[in-house]
Design a protein around this motif. Structure first.
Motif, PDB file in Angstrom:
ATOM      1  N   ILE A   2       0.844  -1.195   0.000  1.00 30.23           N
ATOM      2  CA  ILE A   2       0.000   0.000   0.000  1.00 30.23           C
ATOM      3  C   ILE A   2       0.883   1.250   0.000  1.00 30.23           C
ATOM      4  O   ILE A   2       1.706   1.448   0.890  1.00 30.23           O
ATOM      5  CB  ILE A   2      -0.918   0.019   1.226  1.00 30.23           C
ATOM      6  CG1 ILE A   2      -1.882  -1.167   1.178  1.00 30.23           C
ATOM      7  CG2 ILE A   2      -1.703   1.331   1.299  1.00 30.23           C
ATOM      8  CD1 ILE A   2      -2.734  -1.320   2.416  1.00 30.23           C
ATOM      9  N   THR A   3       0.734   2.075  -1.014  1.00 27.40           N
ATOM     10  CA  THR A   3       1.397   3.367  -1.065  1.00 27.40           C
ATOM     11  C   THR A   3       0.322   4.442  -0.979  1.00 27.40           C
ATOM     12  O   THR A   3      -0.827   4.225  -1.365  1.00 27.40           O
ATOM     13  CB  THR A   3       2.210   3.534  -2.355  1.00 27.40           C
ATOM     14  OG1 THR A   3       1.342   3.393  -3.487  1.00 27.40           O
ATOM     15  CG2 THR A   3       3.306   2.473  -2.444  1.00 27.40           C
ATOM     16  N   THR A   4       0.703   5.626  -0.492  1.00 28.77           N
ATOM     17  CA  THR A   4      -0.317   6.610  -0.154  1.00 28.77           C
ATOM     18  C   THR A   4      -0.130   7.983  -0.779  1.00 28.77           C
ATOM     19  O   THR A   4      -1.026   8.820  -0.700  1.00 28.77           O
ATOM     20  CB  THR A   4      -0.359   6.807   1.373  1.00 28.77           C
ATOM     21  OG1 THR A   4       0.903   7.344   1.801  1.00 28.77           O
ATOM     22  CG2 THR A   4      -0.637   5.492   2.081  1.00 28.77           C
ATOM     23  N   GLY A   5       1.022   8.257  -1.353  1.00 28.64           N
ATOM     24  CA  GLY A   5       1.306   9.599  -1.827  1.00 28.64           C
ATOM     25  C   GLY A   5       1.937  10.473  -0.758  1.00 28.64           C
ATOM     26  O   GLY A   5       2.337  11.610  -1.030  1.00 28.64           O
ATOM     27  N   PHE A   6       2.023   9.964   0.468  1.00 26.56           N
ATOM     28  CA  PHE A   6       2.698  10.663   1.556  1.00 26.56           C
ATOM     29  C   PHE A   6       4.069  10.029   1.776  1.00 26.56           C
ATOM     30  O   PHE A   6       4.354   8.932   1.278  1.00 26.56           O
ATOM     31  CB  PHE A   6       1.882  10.575   2.840  1.00 26.56           C
ATOM     32  CG  PHE A   6       0.527  11.235   2.753  1.00 26.56           C
ATOM     33  CD1 PHE A   6       0.409  12.583   2.466  1.00 26.56           C
ATOM     34  CD2 PHE A   6      -0.633  10.495   2.959  1.00 26.56           C
ATOM     35  CE1 PHE A   6      -0.834  13.199   2.385  1.00 26.56           C
ATOM     36  CE2 PHE A   6      -1.887  11.102   2.893  1.00 26.56           C
ATOM     37  CZ  PHE A   6      -1.983  12.454   2.600  1.00 26.56           C
ATOM     38  N   GLY A   7       4.918  10.709   2.544  1.00 24.26           N
ATOM     39  CA  GLY A   7       6.252  10.175   2.768  1.00 24.26           C
ATOM     40  C   GLY A   7       6.906  10.698   4.017  1.00 24.26           C
ATOM     41  O   GLY A   7       6.235  11.130   4.959  1.00 24.26           O
ATOM     42  N   PHE A   8       8.233  10.683   4.036  1.00 23.88           N
ATOM     43  CA  PHE A   8       9.020  11.040   5.222  1.00 23.88           C
ATOM     44  C   PHE A   8       8.657  12.419   5.751  1.00 23.88           C
ATOM     45  O   PHE A   8       8.509  12.625   6.959  1.00 23.88           O
ATOM     46  CB  PHE A   8      10.515  10.996   4.889  1.00 23.88           C
ATOM     47  CG  PHE A   8      11.410  11.392   6.030  1.00 23.88           C
ATOM     48  CD1 PHE A   8      11.995  10.437   6.834  1.00 23.88           C
ATOM     49  CD2 PHE A   8      11.679  12.737   6.301  1.00 23.88           C
ATOM     50  CE1 PHE A   8      12.814  10.801   7.902  1.00 23.88           C
ATOM     51  CE2 PHE A   8      12.489  13.109   7.366  1.00 23.88           C
ATOM     52  CZ  PHE A   8      13.058  12.140   8.164  1.00 23.88           C
ATOM     53  N   ASP A   9       8.546  13.401   4.879  1.00 29.50           N
ATOM     54  CA  ASP A   9       8.357  14.788   5.301  1.00 29.50           C
ATOM     55  C   ASP A   9       6.906  15.147   5.608  1.00 29.50           C
ATOM     56  O   ASP A   9       6.625  16.257   6.072  1.00 29.50           O
ATOM     57  CB  ASP A   9       8.884  15.737   4.227  1.00 29.50           C
ATOM     58  CG  ASP A   9      10.389  15.624   4.058  1.00 29.50           C
ATOM     59  OD1 ASP A   9      11.094  15.659   5.084  1.00 29.50           O
ATOM     60  OD2 ASP A   9      10.862  15.481   2.913  1.00 29.50           O
ATOM     61  N   THR A  10       5.980  14.245   5.366  1.00 32.96           N
ATOM     62  CA  THR A  10       4.566  14.504   5.627  1.00 32.96           C
ATOM     63  C   THR A  10       4.330  14.717   7.112  1.00 32.96           C
ATOM     64  O   THR A  10       4.928  14.048   7.962  1.00 32.96           O
ATOM     65  CB  THR A  10       3.715  13.315   5.143  1.00 32.96           C
ATOM     66  OG1 THR A  10       3.908  13.142   3.739  1.00 32.96           O
ATOM     67  CG2 THR A  10       2.239  13.550   5.413  1.00 32.96           C
ATOM     68  N   THR A  11       3.440  15.643   7.457  1.00 33.43           N
ATOM     69  CA  THR A  11       3.045  15.850   8.851  1.00 33.43           C
ATOM     70  C   THR A  11       1.650  15.280   9.078  1.00 33.43           C
ATOM     71  O   THR A  11       0.907  15.004   8.130  1.00 33.43           O
ATOM     72  CB  THR A  11       3.028  17.343   9.220  1.00 33.43           C
ATOM     73  OG1 THR A  11       1.967  17.984   8.500  1.00 33.43           O
ATOM     74  CG2 THR A  11       4.361  18.005   8.886  1.00 33.43           C
ATOM     75  N   ALA A  12       1.303  15.149  10.346  1.00 30.95           N
ATOM     76  CA  ALA A  12      -0.021  14.627  10.688  1.00 30.95           C
ATOM     77  C   ALA A  12      -1.120  15.524  10.136  1.00 30.95           C
ATOM     78  O   ALA A  12      -2.146  15.037   9.642  1.00 30.95           O
ATOM     79  CB  ALA A  12      -0.149  14.496  12.208  1.00 30.95           C
ATOM     80  N   LEU A  13      -0.919  16.831  10.202  1.00 32.99           N
ATOM     81  CA  LEU A  13      -1.932  17.744   9.682  1.00 32.99           C
ATOM     82  C   LEU A  13      -2.046  17.659   8.165  1.00 32.99           C
ATOM     83  O   LEU A  13      -3.134  17.849   7.604  1.00 32.99           O
ATOM     84  CB  LEU A  13      -1.626  19.176  10.123  1.00 32.99           C
ATOM     85  CG  LEU A  13      -1.845  19.474  11.602  1.00 32.99           C
ATOM     86  CD1 LEU A  13      -1.431  20.904  11.931  1.00 32.99           C
ATOM     87  CD2 LEU A  13      -3.303  19.239  12.014  1.00 32.99           C
ATOM     88  N   ASP A  14      -0.947  17.338   7.487  1.00 28.38           N
ATOM     89  CA  ASP A  14      -1.023  17.112   6.034  1.00 28.38           C
ATOM     90  C   ASP A  14      -1.966  15.957   5.722  1.00 28.38           C
ATOM     91  O   ASP A  14      -2.748  16.006   4.775  1.00 28.38           O
ATOM     92  CB  ASP A  14       0.363  16.781   5.459  1.00 28.38           C
ATOM     93  CG  ASP A  14       1.328  17.949   5.484  1.00 28.38           C
ATOM     94  OD1 ASP A  14       0.865  19.108   5.498  1.00 28.38           O
ATOM     95  OD2 ASP A  14       2.551  17.693   5.489  1.00 28.38           O
ATOM     96  N   VAL A  15      -1.870  14.908   6.525  1.00 33.61           N
ATOM     97  CA  VAL A  15      -2.661  13.703   6.263  1.00 33.61           C
ATOM     98  C   VAL A  15      -4.157  13.971   6.395  1.00 33.61           C
ATOM     99  O   VAL A  15      -4.970  13.466   5.617  1.00 33.61           O
ATOM    100  CB  VAL A  15      -2.237  12.551   7.213  1.00 33.61           C
ATOM    101  CG1 VAL A  15      -3.125  11.324   7.002  1.00 33.61           C
ATOM    102  CG2 VAL A  15      -0.775  12.183   6.988  1.00 33.61           C
ATOM    103  N   VAL A  16      -4.536  14.783   7.377  1.00 37.04           N
ATOM    104  CA  VAL A  16      -5.970  14.993   7.639  1.00 37.04           C
ATOM    105  C   VAL A  16      -6.532  16.219   6.927  1.00 37.04           C
ATOM    106  O   VAL A  16      -7.715  16.541   7.090  1.00 37.04           O
ATOM    107  CB  VAL A  16      -6.261  15.105   9.152  1.00 37.04           C
ATOM    108  CG1 VAL A  16      -5.844  13.835   9.868  1.00 37.04           C
ATOM    109  CG2 VAL A  16      -5.582  16.329   9.762  1.00 37.04           C
ATOM    110  N   GLU A  17      -5.707  16.885   6.140  1.00 37.89           N
ATOM    111  CA  GLU A  17      -6.196  18.080   5.444  1.00 37.89           C
ATOM    112  C   GLU A  17      -7.407  17.737   4.568  1.00 37.89           C
ATOM    113  O   GLU A  17      -7.362  16.822   3.741  1.00 37.89           O
ATOM    114  CB  GLU A  17      -5.092  18.685   4.575  1.00 37.89           C
ATOM    115  CG  GLU A  17      -5.491  19.990   3.915  1.00 37.89           C
ATOM    116  CD  GLU A  17      -4.354  20.629   3.142  1.00 37.89           C
ATOM    117  OE1 GLU A  17      -4.572  21.701   2.556  1.00 37.89           O
ATOM    118  OE2 GLU A  17      -3.235  20.058   3.131  1.00 37.89           O
ATOM    119  N   GLY A  18      -8.498  18.436   4.774  1.00 40.44           N
ATOM    120  CA  GLY A  18      -9.725  18.195   4.016  1.00 40.44           C
ATOM    121  C   GLY A  18     -10.549  17.024   4.493  1.00 40.44           C
ATOM    122  O   GLY A  18     -11.612  16.737   3.933  1.00 40.44           O
TER     123      GLY A  18
END
Length: 314
Positions: A2-18
């Motif tokens: 499973i890949t998500t488009g997120f990575g090492f530099d992603t933050t928690a707030l990036d993940v939940v945006e929108g």
């Protein structure tokens, strides 16, 4: 994988945006410090009702008040939970009312000197695995009410040790605090493997993750020299780098909220994607084959129930 488009530099707030989590209820153990705070912040920002489960109620209250102000979410509450105490875990589970959509088993201890609970259990295994195992089973009926996700915060340290069933609590072998930590983190992964087998028809999923190398209170038992040595051995100094707490909570939020994990259990994630099997020279990256072994996962579940049953039923 499973890949998500997120990575090492992603933050928690990036993940939940929108993302809209209104009407969803979450519990985050250890939510008053480290990546737990950022996990609560992201969930609350997305509109979830969040309970911080922590040993230190005063600290948890301060965090809850601060996050309520910064996120505008007034549904952040606190409850006492000591994962090393079966009575505390039992009390938390018994007082929980209504459905639970998300349980983040985030709290833990790392590399402690040899310490035993009153029951005689080695502290790291008791806290990191047995406490979360008892909590999750105690909340089973709430979790299955509408289907739920359970997220187990594990570690690349699982590569240091499988679960040594012949002597889990170091009653006969010499104590090694890193191996003890490693076997507790392997147990976090195996828990999800067997949960997928036992609970697949209940609508409950469970996955584990490695948050990254992060400077938090989890390292309180290490000197600065020991901490730098662990970073060097993990490869973080020149391969993965050290993450901020905001980045460290990102993989938790991916496992907790990504629609790509609907119906998925027993997987292990790092840097916001599913981890590949470990290979030599990988600098503590990947997942060990023993942490995905179905036989070991079934045995761990049985051993955990046998260990806890007397205390849980008391």
């Amino acid at each position: 994988m499973i890949t998500t488009g997120f990575g090492f530099d992603t933050t928690a707030l990036d993940v939940v945006e929108g993302l809209d989590l209104s009407g969803r209820r979450a519990v985050v153990t250890g939510g008053a410090s480290g990546i737990g705070v950022e996990t609560v912040r992201a969930l609350a920002t997305a509109g979830a009702e969040v309970t911080i489960a922590a040993r230190d109620l005063d600290a948890a209250q301060r965090v809850a008040a601060s996050l309520s102000r910064s996120t505008g979410n007034s549904t952040i509450s606190v409850a006492r939970l000591d994962l090393a105490s079966p009575a505390s875990v039992k009390a938390f589970a018994r007082t929980w009312d209504g459905p639970l959509h998300l349980l983040v088993n985030n709290a833990g201890v790392m590399a402690t000197p040899l310490t035993r609970t009153p029951e005689g259990w080695e502290l790291q295994f008791a806290t990191n695995h047995l406490g979360h195992f008892a909590l999750t089973l105690g909340l089973f009926n709430s979790l299955r009410a509408e289907g739920a996700r359970v997220v187990n915060v594990s570690s690349s340290a699982h590569l240091m040790s499988d679960v040594v069933f012949d002597d889990i609590h170091y009653e006969r072998r010499s104590y090694d605090r890193w191996q003890a930590y490693g076997q507790s983190k392997t147990a976090n992964i195996l828990f999800g493997v067997e949960a997928g087998v036992r609970w697949g028809g209940e609508g409950i999923t469970m996955n584990a993750l490695m948050p990254g190398s992060i400077a938090t209170n989890l390292q309180r038992h290490l000197s600065s020299e020991e901490l730098q040595e662990r970073i060097r051995l993990s490869g973080a100094a020149d391969v993965r780098r050290v993450k901020s707490v905001e980045q460290g909570a990102a993989t938790t939020l991916v496992v907790a909220t990504s629609p790509l994990l609907d119906g998925v259990s027993g997987r292990y994630f790092e840097d916001c994607v599913e981890a590949a099997p470990v290979v030599g020279g990988s600098h503590m990256r990947g997942v060990a084959p023993y942490a995905q072994d179905s036989g070991a996962a079934a045995r761990l579940w049985e051993v955990s129930e046998e260990t806890l049953w007397g205390r849980w039923a008391a």
